[in-house]
Design an enzyme around this catalytic site. Sequence first.
Site, PDB file in Angstrom:
ATOM      1  N   PRO A   1      48.428  51.618  50.552  1.00  0.00           N
ATOM      2  CA  PRO A   1      49.481  50.789  49.950  1.00  0.00           C
ATOM      3  C   PRO A   1      48.883  49.587  49.227  1.00  0.00           C
ATOM      4  CG  PRO A   1      50.148  51.491  52.124  1.00  0.00           C
ATOM      5  CD  PRO A   1      48.720  51.941  51.954  1.00  0.00           C
ATOM      6  N   CYS A   2      49.410  49.321  48.035  1.00  0.00           N
ATOM      7  CA  CYS A   2      48.743  48.359  47.151  1.00  0.00           C
ATOM      8  C   CYS A   2      49.445  47.025  47.037  1.00  0.00           C
ATOM      9  CB  CYS A   2      48.626  48.963  45.743  1.00  0.00           C
ATOM     10  SG  CYS A   2      50.215  49.182  44.898  1.00  0.00           S
ATOM     11  N   GLN A   3      50.576  46.828  47.762  1.00  0.00           N
ATOM     12  CA  GLN A   3      51.379  45.640  47.480  1.00  0.00           C
ATOM     13  C   GLN A   3      50.608  44.337  47.611  1.00  0.00           C
ATOM     14  OE1 GLN A   3      52.287  48.266  49.186  1.00  0.00           O
ATOM     15  NE2 GLN A   3      54.421  48.805  48.837  1.00  0.00           N
TER      16      GLN A   3
ATOM     17  N   PHE B   1      47.556  43.775  47.054  1.00  0.00           N
ATOM     18  CA  PHE B   1      46.551  43.624  46.000  1.00  0.00           C
ATOM     19  C   PHE B   1      47.191  43.608  44.617  1.00  0.00           C
ATOM     20  CE2 PHE B   1      44.334  45.627  49.532  1.00  0.00           C
ATOM     21  CZ  PHE B   1      43.214  44.830  49.640  1.00  0.00           C
ATOM     22  N   SER B   2      48.430  44.064  44.528  1.00  0.00           N
ATOM     23  CA  SER B   2      49.067  44.263  43.237  1.00  0.00           C
ATOM     24  C   SER B   2      49.465  42.946  42.595  1.00  0.00           C
ATOM     25  CB  SER B   2      50.311  45.138  43.413  1.00  0.00           C
ATOM     26  OG  SER B   2      51.052  45.209  42.225  1.00  0.00           O
TER      27      SER B   2
END
Length: 437
Positions: free
Chosen positions: A85-87, A89-90
């Site tokens: 899941p990238c949240q 880092f996004s």
Amino acid sequence: MNTPGTQAHHLDGVRILDLFAGPGGLDVAAHFLGFKSIGIEWDQNACETRYAAGLPTIHADVSVMREKRFHEIPTSVDVLAGGPPCQSFSVAGNGVGRRALDTVEEFIHRLVEGEDEAKIDEELHALGDPRTALVLEPLRWLLKAIETEGRDPYKTIVLEQVPAVLPLWEVYARLLRGGEGRLRGVKYEAECWELKTEEFGVPQTRTRAVLVARRPGDGAIKPLEPTHLPFDLHRGKRNAVQTDMLPTESEIPEREQWLSMAEALDAASRLKDSSVDVSRLRTRGDLTFFVVSNYGSGGDPKNRGRRLSSEPAFTVTGKVSRNKVYTDDAAYKADRYDRFTIPEAGVLQTFPHNFPWSGNDQAQQVGNAVPPRLGMHVLGRALRGDAPSDEELAAAGTWPSVPRTTTEELRLLGCGDQSQCSPESHKVTRPLRKPAP
């Protein structure tokens, strides 16, 4: 090629383990390349989509599977894939992960050097966003395979994330090449790249950081070769001097024009029994419209970006259903807008037009997924050393029919009898949000 709906033994011949599998972007890519995969996914809605699509799935928390149920992973698996899941880092997230990149890099080294994992977990959870720790899970799965008797190290590793994570993939790559510490001399050829999806025929602009690693013996890993031209995100905002500095099409190796929203949706709408009907967006027979983003641009939340139907879509996120679609300026002035349907949003992600989206939060499922067409290029390079063929890409427009019996069998495989999963399987070891005060 294996057709999901005709598999009597769903785990026979499984080669790819897809961590954080979501609705199946990488699994769909693997299918059309002729490889069989199994995914681990804890979100019940994404699992329902996977069952309906005939994709072998384990409905569980990735960490619990590694710690308590690693023996359930088929021994035929020799490819580890995943997009944590990238949240955090996004750019769209709160940025905790970006600020913690140096700290996470330190944790990567500490894991390989053999420090106590419980202490590492405790410190990771203190970073502020518990999802940041998930970027370490692929490394932990590799170490688990190396340290488990009767298991072989994965032959190939494929990871993807938002561009901000590229420095961490580069750390992964250096460690995989070195084979030190808990890697026990197991070395890989490893490369990482920042890839733009529109350069691989995906009708949207989206940039991903990708790592490909494989055991020595098959030669160096060559970079992926883009098939389409890049899209200039700053078109119309450059002065003459800036424009003159850009490379011309003649200076770029021969490629096709990037694929537009109109081209992708129109092609999908013409397929047999298509789930895409864009007749409402046609004006005098032409598929012309423009999309106003749900997000602001240039730091101004009121400054909504705009894309023409003759251009690629904005990055398809879980908020794609909030984008407004207008047929012309008159409709815009009157605020008469439409929305993309779930099948249409899926097509912009390069899922087949008839992919059986199921469960709730379908827009979030679409937005969280890896674009299958990009996945085909990455997996093709990693597993075969070449790009997908024109025939494979053409076939990827339609998903095979999956009998209800297969869906029910896969639900039993993933969730147990009548979808009653073991409570331990869904023990989320990192809380997704802080409890209300």
